[in-house]
Design a protein around this motif. Structure first.
Motif, short mmCIF file in Angstrom:
data_model
loop_
_atom_site.label_atom_id
_atom_site.label_comp_id
_atom_site.label_asym_id
_atom_site.label_seq_id
_atom_site.Cartn_x
_atom_site.Cartn_y
_atom_site.Cartn_z
N PRO A 124 -2.81 -8.23 9.27
CA PRO A 124 -2.82 -7.38 10.47
C PRO A 124 -2.88 -5.91 10.06
O PRO A 124 -2.49 -5.57 8.93
N PRO A 125 -3.35 -5.02 10.94
CA PRO A 125 -3.24 -3.60 10.64
C PRO A 125 -1.77 -3.29 10.37
O PRO A 125 -0.88 -3.84 11.01
N ASN A 126 -1.51 -2.46 9.40
CA ASN A 126 -0.16 -2.09 8.99
C ASN A 126 0.55 -3.23 8.25
O ASN A 126 1.75 -3.13 8.00
N GLY A 127 -0.16 -4.28 7.88
CA GLY A 127 0.40 -5.34 7.05
C GLY A 127 0.31 -4.97 5.58
O GLY A 127 0.44 -5.83 4.71
N VAL A 128 0.05 -3.70 5.33
CA VAL A 128 -0.08 -3.16 3.98
C VAL A 128 0.70 -1.84 3.91
O VAL A 128 1.22 -1.38 4.93
N ASP A 129 0.77 -1.24 2.73
CA ASP A 129 1.49 0.03 2.57
C ASP A 129 0.85 1.18 3.35
O ASP A 129 1.52 2.11 3.74
N ILE A 130 -0.45 1.12 3.55
CA ILE A 130 -1.19 2.21 4.17
C ILE A 130 -1.12 2.06 5.69
O ILE A 130 -1.59 1.05 6.24
N ILE A 131 -0.56 3.03 6.36
CA ILE A 131 -0.46 2.98 7.82
C ILE A 131 -1.87 2.93 8.41
O ILE A 131 -2.71 3.78 8.11
N GLY A 132 -2.12 1.91 9.21
CA GLY A 132 -3.43 1.74 9.83
C GLY A 132 -4.43 0.99 8.96
O GLY A 132 -5.55 0.74 9.38
N GLY A 133 -4.03 0.59 7.74
CA GLY A 133 -4.94 -0.12 6.83
C GLY A 133 -4.75 -1.62 6.88
O GLY A 133 -3.94 -2.15 7.63
N ASP A 134 -5.54 -2.32 6.08
CA ASP A 134 -5.41 -3.77 5.95
C ASP A 134 -5.94 -4.23 4.61
O ASP A 134 -6.47 -3.44 3.83
N VAL A 135 -5.80 -5.51 4.34
CA VAL A 135 -6.34 -6.14 3.12
C VAL A 135 -7.19 -7.32 3.54
O VAL A 135 -6.78 -8.13 4.37
N HIS A 136 -8.38 -7.40 2.95
CA HIS A 136 -9.27 -8.55 3.13
C HIS A 136 -9.34 -9.31 1.81
O HIS A 136 -9.46 -8.69 0.75
#
Length: 188
Positions: A124-136
């Motif tokens: 999900p967005p924000n499921g990573v350290d970067i606010i507003g980012g994601d991982v694929h």
């Protein structure tokens, strides 16, 4: 400043399968339309490494490791006839008119062809350290390695699942891609 190369990974929001149509030695692979994996719950990747050790002079001289297999295990909350057709073959047919419509997936000896496919999952967005980012996470070429878990469960939901083995693409030699996005992006 470049994007950091590490992150937490929290949750999975979406996953899609795309049939691999072509993988030319000198070219770019092509994929069919993306098919949603409904109710994605888990996307787990594991690998196997063969290790060879060279001994001589009564001691260890060298070690060599080789990747021998990469496998993915998927669980999803809802059974999908289109996913079944994409990962093991068969055909999906829609018939009838309201109120007697039907959709069916039929697997026969001649159409159980276990076609190769791509699988892409995203946090999900924000499921990573970067606010507003994601991982694929993209597995570029998979083939189903066991018959999918299907069926029913008494007084409970039946969770669907499948496992698949990865192969490197002929065209690019890619097995897996992990992409950290500064801005969340939908699966293409």
């Amino acid at each position: 400043m470049p994007l950091q190369r590490f992150t937490q990974v929290y949750g999975i929001q979406d996953a899609k399968i795309s049939p691999l149509l072509t993988d030319p030695a000198a070219g770019t692979p092509t994929y069919g339309p993306a098919i949603d994996v409904p109710g994605i719950k888990t996307y787990e990747i594991s690998g196997e490494i063969e290790v060879k050790t060279l001994r001589g002079d009564n001691k260890k001289l060298a070690t060599n490791s080789a990747l021998t297999n990469v496998q993915v295990a998927i669980t999803h909350a809802k059974m999908s006839l289109d996913v079944l057709a994409a990962i093991i073959g068969g055909s999906v047919t829609d018939t009838g008119t309201t109120p007697a419509q039907k959709t069916s997936w039929d697997l026969t000896g001649s159409n159980a062809n276990f076609p190769p496919f791509k699988l892409e999952g995203v946090t999900p967005p924000n499921g990573v350290d970067i606010i507003g980012g994601d991982v694929h996470v993209v597995m570029h070429k998979l083939t189903c390695s066991a018959f999918p878990d299907l069926g029913f469960a008494e007084e409970d939901y039946r969770i669907a699942s499948f496992t698949a083995d990865a192969d490197p693409l002929i065209s690019t030699d890619k097995w897996i891609s992990v992409v950290i996005n500064e801005t969340a992006a939908a699966i293409a």
